[in-house]
Design an enzyme around this catalytic site. Structure first.
Site, PDB file in Angstrom:
ATOM      1  N   TYR A 182      -9.517 -19.541 -12.062  1.00 34.66           N
ATOM      2  CA  TYR A 182      -9.533 -20.955 -12.461  1.00 34.66           C
ATOM      3  C   TYR A 182      -9.428 -21.105 -13.982  1.00 34.66           C
ATOM      4  CZ  TYR A 182     -11.408 -21.964  -7.742  1.00 34.66           C
ATOM      5  OH  TYR A 182     -11.616 -22.063  -6.391  1.00 34.66           O
TER       6      TYR A 182
ATOM      7  N   HIS B  23     -11.853 -13.424  -3.625  1.00 34.95           N
ATOM      8  CA  HIS B  23     -11.235 -14.762  -3.506  1.00 34.95           C
ATOM      9  C   HIS B  23     -10.351 -14.902  -2.258  1.00 34.95           C
ATOM     10  CE1 HIS B  23      -9.887 -18.313  -6.240  1.00 34.95           C
ATOM     11  NE2 HIS B  23      -9.820 -18.664  -4.980  1.00 34.95           N
TER      12      HIS B  23
HETATM   13  N1  LIG Z   1     -11.930 -20.288  -2.228  1.00 35.32           N
HETATM   14  C1  LIG Z   1     -10.757 -20.900  -2.308  1.00 35.32           C
HETATM   15  O1  LIG Z   1      -9.697 -20.317  -2.017  1.00 35.32           O
HETATM   16  C2  LIG Z   1     -10.703 -22.312  -2.757  1.00 35.32           C
HETATM   17  C3  LIG Z   1     -11.805 -22.860  -3.345  1.00 35.32           C
HETATM   18  N2  LIG Z   1     -11.800 -24.173  -3.781  1.00 35.32           N
HETATM   19  C4  LIG Z   1     -13.058 -24.689  -4.355  1.00 35.32           C
HETATM   20  O2  LIG Z   1     -13.425 -25.849  -3.635  1.00 35.32           O
HETATM   21  C5  LIG Z   1     -13.574 -26.935  -4.538  1.00 35.32           C
HETATM   22  C6  LIG Z   1     -13.278 -28.264  -3.881  1.00 35.32           C
HETATM   23  O3  LIG Z   1     -11.969 -28.284  -3.344  1.00 35.32           O
HETATM   24  P1  LIG Z   1     -10.810 -29.196  -3.941  1.00 35.32           P
HETATM   25  O4  LIG Z   1      -9.531 -28.552  -3.563  1.00 35.32           O
HETATM   26  O5  LIG Z   1     -11.072 -29.467  -5.347  1.00 35.32           O
HETATM   27  O6  LIG Z   1     -10.861 -30.520  -3.059  1.00 35.32           O
HETATM   28  P2  LIG Z   1     -11.946 -31.652  -2.742  1.00 35.32           P
HETATM   29  O7  LIG Z   1     -11.823 -31.901  -1.291  1.00 35.32           O
HETATM   30  O8  LIG Z   1     -13.249 -31.345  -3.328  1.00 35.32           O
HETATM   31  O9  LIG Z   1     -11.294 -32.917  -3.451  1.00 35.32           O
HETATM   32  C7  LIG Z   1     -11.325 -33.111  -4.826  1.00 35.32           C
HETATM   33  C8  LIG Z   1     -10.658 -34.449  -5.116  1.00 35.32           C
HETATM   34  O10 LIG Z   1     -11.418 -35.495  -4.516  1.00 35.32           O
HETATM   35  C9  LIG Z   1     -11.815 -36.433  -5.517  1.00 35.32           C
HETATM   36  N3  LIG Z   1     -13.168 -36.888  -5.151  1.00 35.32           N
HETATM   37  C10 LIG Z   1     -14.331 -36.201  -5.275  1.00 35.32           C
HETATM   38  N4  LIG Z   1     -15.365 -36.926  -4.834  1.00 35.32           N
HETATM   39  C11 LIG Z   1     -14.851 -38.097  -4.409  1.00 35.32           C
HETATM   40  C12 LIG Z   1     -15.417 -39.259  -3.846  1.00 35.32           C
HETATM   41  N5  LIG Z   1     -16.736 -39.388  -3.627  1.00 35.32           N
HETATM   42  N6  LIG Z   1     -14.591 -40.298  -3.537  1.00 35.32           N
HETATM   43  C13 LIG Z   1     -13.254 -40.208  -3.751  1.00 35.32           C
HETATM   44  N7  LIG Z   1     -12.666 -39.125  -4.281  1.00 35.32           N
HETATM   45  C14 LIG Z   1     -13.454 -38.079  -4.612  1.00 35.32           C
HETATM   46  C15 LIG Z   1     -11.748 -35.708  -6.825  1.00 35.32           C
HETATM   47  O11 LIG Z   1     -11.457 -36.588  -7.888  1.00 35.32           O
HETATM   48  P3  LIG Z   1     -12.481 -36.852  -9.121  1.00 35.32           P
HETATM   49  O12 LIG Z   1     -12.729 -35.544  -9.793  1.00 35.32           O
HETATM   50  O13 LIG Z   1     -11.721 -37.805  -9.974  1.00 35.32           O
HETATM   51  O14 LIG Z   1     -13.714 -37.468  -8.523  1.00 35.32           O
HETATM   52  C16 LIG Z   1     -10.582 -34.753  -6.589  1.00 35.32           C
HETATM   53  O15 LIG Z   1      -9.356 -35.415  -6.818  1.00 35.32           O
HETATM   54  C17 LIG Z   1     -12.617 -26.579  -5.696  1.00 35.32           C
HETATM   55  O16 LIG Z   1     -12.883 -27.358  -6.841  1.00 35.32           O
HETATM   56  C18 LIG Z   1     -12.907 -25.111  -5.821  1.00 35.32           C
HETATM   57  O17 LIG Z   1     -14.117 -24.921  -6.529  1.00 35.32           O
HETATM   58  C19 LIG Z   1     -10.683 -24.948  -3.607  1.00 35.32           C
HETATM   59  C20 LIG Z   1      -9.534 -24.423  -3.047  1.00 35.32           C
HETATM   60  C21 LIG Z   1      -9.445 -23.063  -2.578  1.00 35.32           C
HETATM   61  O1  LIG Z   2      -8.698 -23.175  -5.798  1.00 34.32           O
HETATM   62  C1  LIG Z   2      -8.676 -22.033  -5.305  1.00 34.32           C
HETATM   63  O2  LIG Z   2      -9.680 -21.328  -5.159  1.00 34.32           O
HETATM   64  C2  LIG Z   2      -7.414 -21.498  -4.897  1.00 34.32           C
HETATM   65  O3  LIG Z   2      -7.335 -20.425  -4.332  1.00 34.32           O
HETATM   66  C3  LIG Z   2      -6.250 -22.354  -5.190  1.00 34.32           C
HETATM   67  O4  LIG Z   2      -5.147 -21.613  -5.574  1.00 34.32           O
HETATM   68  C4  LIG Z   2      -5.940 -23.159  -4.015  1.00 34.32           C
HETATM   69  O5  LIG Z   2      -5.571 -22.258  -3.016  1.00 34.32           O
HETATM   70  C5  LIG Z   2      -4.870 -24.146  -4.225  1.00 34.32           C
HETATM   71  O6  LIG Z   2      -4.584 -24.830  -3.311  1.00 34.32           O
HETATM   72  C6  LIG Z   2      -4.173 -24.326  -5.487  1.00 34.32           C
HETATM   73  O7  LIG Z   2      -3.245 -25.374  -5.335  1.00 34.32           O
END
Ligand SMILES: NC(=O)C1=CN([C@@H]2O[C@H](COP(=O)(O)OP(=O)(O)OC[C@H]3O[C@@H](n4cnc5c(N)ncnc54)[C@H](OP(=O)(O)O)[C@@H]3O)[C@@H](O)[C@H]2O)C=CC1
Ligand SMILES: O=C(O)C(=O)[C@@H](O)[C@H](O)C(=O)CO
Length: 269
Positions: free
Chosen positions: A41, A99
């Site tokens: 990240y 990851h």
């Molecule tokens: N292990 C892996 O492979 C992965 C891990 N992750 C982890 O999971 C976390 C969360 O997943 P992510 O993909 O970010 O998706 P989320 O489902 O957490 O969605 C995030 C989005 O939702 C918005 N949001 C958050 N809270 C609200 C709310 N109460 N009402 C309306 N909109 C909201 C945020 O905007 P705003 O910030 O403006 O509120 C942002 O645009 C990541 O940040 C990361 O840490 C993600 C993908 C892959």
């Molecule tokens: O956010 C994470 O942890 C990821 O692995 C990302 O690459 C995620 O998979 C993603 O969707 C990025 O667009």
């Protein structure tokens, strides 16, 4: 000591820079104690700065990071985690995850052996995995005798993974849900969600996060907005009825992933 986690954590992708530090500090001030991050990240520095400057004692916070695919070789793991520790400016990381399994690369067992070494060295307190399928977990456990404490997987109303949740519960592995709101796409506007939200006078995001808790998923919503951070945290106090939980779970579909990221073949380096 077995890991003990709060019911919700803060996602941090793609937070970076000063705004990222401010967002993480805000979340900690609101009451978040579990913070997610990853080597890939490029925000471990931001997360570490927030941890060091937020005023909350270090031992009250549970900081997570993740091992990238390009460092699965066993001898790479400890130095990579030492790099995380240095980037964060901390003495140790609470929870480190592999990851992605990257099965075609074929090194996730080696990576797991390196993670065990890192735990023995004390630079991480707890080790787990992310995006591992049950077969991957069974393989690392069979080859090392060590079971991961956590598996962080994609989980939201369109992809509820109820069978996976049951499997992990039987093994005593905590499931963290990534993209718990499906980044808003479809999930917060789905009628089953908006109806539950209206019935409780809560937001659709809160209905989804309360559903996570009800089904046994620990959600990691990312929000940089202090109001939404509070809203998401407060969702952990909301109880849904069994019918409401079932109506949100019924949104699930086999192709419900937010993108084509099936860990059987999707890989990240
Ligand atoms: N292990 C892996 O492979 C992965 C891990 N992750 C982890 O999971 C976390 C969360 O997943 P992510 O993909 O970010 O998706 P989320 O489902 O957490 O969605 C995030 C989005 O939702 C918005 N949001 C958050 N809270 C609200 C709310 N109460 N009402 C309306 N909109 C909201 C945020 O905007 P705003 O910030 O403006 O509120 C942002 O645009 C990541 O940040 C990361 O840490 C993600 C993908 C892959
Ligand atoms: O956010 C994470 O942890 C990821 O692995 C990302 O690459 C995620 O998979 C993603 O969707 C990025 O667009």
């Amino acid at each position: 000591m077995t890991i003990s986690l709060p019911p919700i954590g803060l996602g941090t992708w793609p937070m970076r820079g000063r705004e990222g530090t401010a967002a993480v500090i805000s979340a900690i001030e609101k009451g978040y104690r579990l913070i997610d991050s990853a080597f890939n990240y490029e925000n471990e520095g931001v997360v570490g700065t927030a941890v060091r400057t937020c005023g909350v004692p270090r031992e009250e916070l549970i900081i997570t990071s993740k091992l990238p695919g390009r460092h699965h070789k066993q001898s790479h793991v400890v130095p990579t985690i030492e790099e995380t520790v240095a980037r964060m400016g901390l003495d140790y990381i609470d929870l480190y995850l592999i990851h992605w399994p990257n099965p075609s690369q074929g090194l996730y067992v080696d990576a797991w052996k390196g993670m065990i070494e890192a735990k023995e060295a004390g630079i991480v307190k707890h080790i787990g995995v992310s995006n591992f399928l049950p077969d991957h977990i069974e393989k690392i456990e069979a080859e090392t005798g060590v079971r991961p404490e956590v598996n962080q997987i994609e989980l939201h109303p369109m992809f509820p993974q109820l069978g996976q949740l049951q499997w992990h519960e039987e093994k005593g592995i905590i499931v963290e849900g990534w993209s718990p709101l499906r980044r808003g796409n479809e999930a917060t506007s789905a009628p089953a969600v908006t109806e539950v939200a209206a019935a409780h006078g809560i937001t659709p995001a809160q209905a989804i996060l309360a559903w996570h808790r009800a089904i046994g998923s620990l959600p990691l919503p990312k929000s940089s907005d202090p109001v939404r951070q509070s809203e998401n945290l407060a969702a952990m106090e909301i109880e849904l009825t069994d019918d409401e939980v079932a109506s949100i779970s019924a949104l699930g579909r086999p192709d419900g992933r937010q993108a084509d990221q099936n860990p059987e073949y999707y890989e990240e380096m």
